[in-house]
Design an enzyme around this catalytic site. Structure first.
Site, PDB file in Angstrom:
ATOM      1  N   ILE A   1     -43.328  -9.176 -36.546  1.00 34.61           N
ATOM      2  CA  ILE A   1     -43.255  -8.773 -35.420  1.00 34.61           C
ATOM      3  C   ILE A   1     -41.879  -7.911 -35.140  1.00 34.61           C
ATOM      4  O   ILE A   1     -42.035  -6.979 -34.615  1.00 34.61           O
ATOM      5  CB  ILE A   1     -43.298  -9.841 -34.294  1.00 34.61           C
ATOM      6  CG1 ILE A   1     -44.536 -10.575 -34.169  1.00 34.61           C
ATOM      7  CG2 ILE A   1     -42.935  -9.197 -32.764  1.00 34.61           C
ATOM      8  CD1 ILE A   1     -44.648 -11.824 -33.272  1.00 34.61           C
ATOM      9  N   CYS A   2     -40.928  -8.268 -35.754  1.00 38.51           N
ATOM     10  CA  CYS A   2     -39.563  -7.559 -35.722  1.00 38.51           C
ATOM     11  C   CYS A   2     -39.698  -6.227 -36.439  1.00 38.51           C
ATOM     12  O   CYS A   2     -39.542  -5.107 -36.097  1.00 38.51           O
ATOM     13  CB  CYS A   2     -38.257  -8.312 -36.251  1.00 38.51           C
ATOM     14  SG  CYS A   2     -37.918  -9.778 -35.374  1.00 38.51           S
ATOM     15  N   SER A   3     -40.454  -6.147 -37.505  1.00 38.04           N
ATOM     16  CA  SER A   3     -40.589  -4.871 -38.130  1.00 38.04           C
ATOM     17  C   SER A   3     -41.595  -3.799 -37.452  1.00 38.04           C
ATOM     18  O   SER A   3     -41.286  -2.732 -37.367  1.00 38.04           O
ATOM     19  CB  SER A   3     -41.357  -5.183 -39.707  1.00 38.04           C
ATOM     20  OG  SER A   3     -40.606  -5.985 -40.545  1.00 38.04           O
TER      21      SER A   3
END
Length: 155
Positions: free
Chosen positions: A45-47
């Site tokens: 999700i962060c990527s």
């Protein structure tokens, strides 16, 4: 509890992915800042979120907003991730004391050991003008950034 809008943003100094010191107050009187707290580098999700910001960096540049990503990762991990994903904005290591800046902003998740997905838009005077936090596992939308940047514009 996260800091509220219309309050002074706490100053901090952290190392970016290249080992350079970045201090929030350096932007005071010059430009607005978007602080983007994220849990961990290399996570899905962060990527996805930061790649979307990378691909839409013109939104921040056009509105004179400095984009700063912050996580509890080491600067070395952030550099490897930043190079892999071709991020051209600063990734700040809130590594030691562990999560200290996230704690100041009220977004550190003690039980998990990292920050929540939280964004603070800070005007050139150092005042938080807009902020948003998503539920665990939920990515932030580009539309939320557009709306928050709109809050920085004088009425």
């Amino acid at each position: 509890m996260a800091l509220e809008n219309d309050t002074q943003a706490p100053d901090f100094e952290l190392f970016n992915q290249f080992g350079e010191r970045v201090q929030l107050s350096e932007f005071r009187g010059k430009k607005s800042v978007a602080l983007v707290f994220f849990p961990l580098a290399f996570s899905g999700i962060c990527s996805g979120e930061l790649c979307e910001l990378r691909d839409n960096l013109s939104l921040f540049v056009a509105n004179e907003v400095e984009l700063l990503g912050i996580s509890v990762d080491s600067r070395h991990a952030l550099r490897a991730w930043g190079e892999q994903e071709r991020y051209t904005f600063d990734l700040l290591a809130d590594f030691w004391p562990h999560g200290a800046v996230a704690k100041e902003y009220g977004v550190f998740l003690e039980q998990k050991g990292f920050a929540n997905r939280a964004t603070f838009l800070i005007d050139p005077e150092g005042i938080i003008r807009a902020s948003f936090i998503t539920a665990p596992g939920e990515p932030r939308s580009l539309e939320a950034y557009r709306a928050a940047i709109g809050e920085l514009q004088p009425t």
